[in-house]
Design an enzyme around this catalytic site. Structure first.
Site, mmCIF file in Angstrom:
data_model
loop_
_atom_site.group_PDB
_atom_site.id
_atom_site.type_symbol
_atom_site.label_atom_id
_atom_site.label_comp_id
_atom_site.label_asym_id
_atom_site.label_seq_id
_atom_site.Cartn_x
_atom_site.Cartn_y
_atom_site.Cartn_z
ATOM 1 C CG HIS A 266 -0.202 0.030 2.528
ATOM 2 N ND1 HIS A 266 0.351 1.177 3.062
ATOM 3 C CD2 HIS A 266 0.075 -0.954 3.416
ATOM 4 C CE1 HIS A 266 0.931 0.908 4.209
ATOM 5 N NE2 HIS A 266 0.786 -0.390 4.451
ATOM 6 C CD GLU B 42 2.226 -5.043 8.210
ATOM 7 O OE1 GLU B 42 2.553 -6.234 8.048
ATOM 8 O OE2 GLU B 42 2.855 -4.084 7.726
#
Length: 250
Positions: free
Chosen positions: A9, A87
């Site tokens: 990202h 994550e």
């Protein structure tokens, strides 16, 4: 030969503030949005198109994917969203500034927390409001699968079932796949694909918003991999990621 494109990202608000983010759902900065747009434009310029995309349930990855697909003129691309691409969970470190934490505990300890393969930070208490069991997006996930902290080994164990059950079969079926995820969930995939040792994975740093292309053989073994874009810019971005966990020098 198959191709797989991975992208971390774009810069998030907590990347900018140098804070441990983990499963905290922070958004992209304007820089992060621009990184995502440039990534999509670069992919389009290089002739890439995708049949399917995957991302996590966290908005910084989802928005990166949206923006990149928009730049590709391909927002119609089917998207699979799954928590297994989240994550790594940083436990009690989530929200703390990395440099300040390094100043308190030492650069070496923070490097261990950030990069050691099998050592996790202290877990969140079950009653901590940051615990994922209080987040509605995980309501259908069995409670014993929701982490209160993770090391990279745990992240690999979480990510690989999704690779084996969803991403790999799609690639084998000839579908062109884009994955927009996070530094550590992508490191987990890279460790698996490249058979990186537990020791060597410590040195793998993934810059934000830079498309990473894997060329795979019929057994999904890497033939080669490479970043698209300016090599010097990518090297500088990797170095910046590596330096995030160091105490600031006066």
């Amino acid at each position: 030969m198959y191709k797989l494109v991975l992208i971390r990202h774009g810069e998030s608000q907590w990347n900018l503030e140098n804070r441990f983010t983990g499963w905290t759902d922070v958004d992209l900065t304007e820089t992060g949005r621009e990184q995502a747009r440039k990534a999509g434009e670069l992919l389009k310029r290089e002739g890439y198109a995708f049949d399917l995309a995957y991302t996590s349930v966290l908005k910084r990855a989802i928005r990166t994917l949206w923006i990149a697909l928009d730049a590709l003129d391909a927002m119609y691309t089917p998207v699979g969203i799954n928590w297994r691409l989240n994550e790594r969970h940083y436990g009690q470190l989530q929200g703390l500034n990395k440099a300040e934490t390094a100043a308190k505990y030492g650069d070496e300890q923070v490097l261990i927390w950030r990069r050691a393969y099998a050592i996790a930070p202290e877990p969140l208490d079950l009653e901590d409001p940051r615990h994922p069991r209080f987040d509605g997006r995980y309501a259908k996930i069995p409670a014993d699968q929701l982490p209160a902290t993770e090391c990279l080994k745990d992240t690999v164990a979480r990510v690989l079932p999704f690779w084996n059950e969803s991403i790999a079969p799609a690639i084998r079926a000839g579908r062109r796949v884009l994955v927009a995820a996070h530094g550590n969930s992508l490191r987990a995939l890279i460790k698996h694909l490249d058979n990186v040792s537990d020791d060597d994975i410590v040195g793998v740093n993934i810059p934000t918003g830079q498309p990473l292309v894997y060329e795979l053989d019929e057994d999904l073994k890497p033939i080669r991999h490479y970043y698209l874009g300016d090599a010097a810019e990518i090297e500088a971005a990797m170095a910046a990621v590596a330096a995030q966990g160091k105490a600031k020098k006066d």
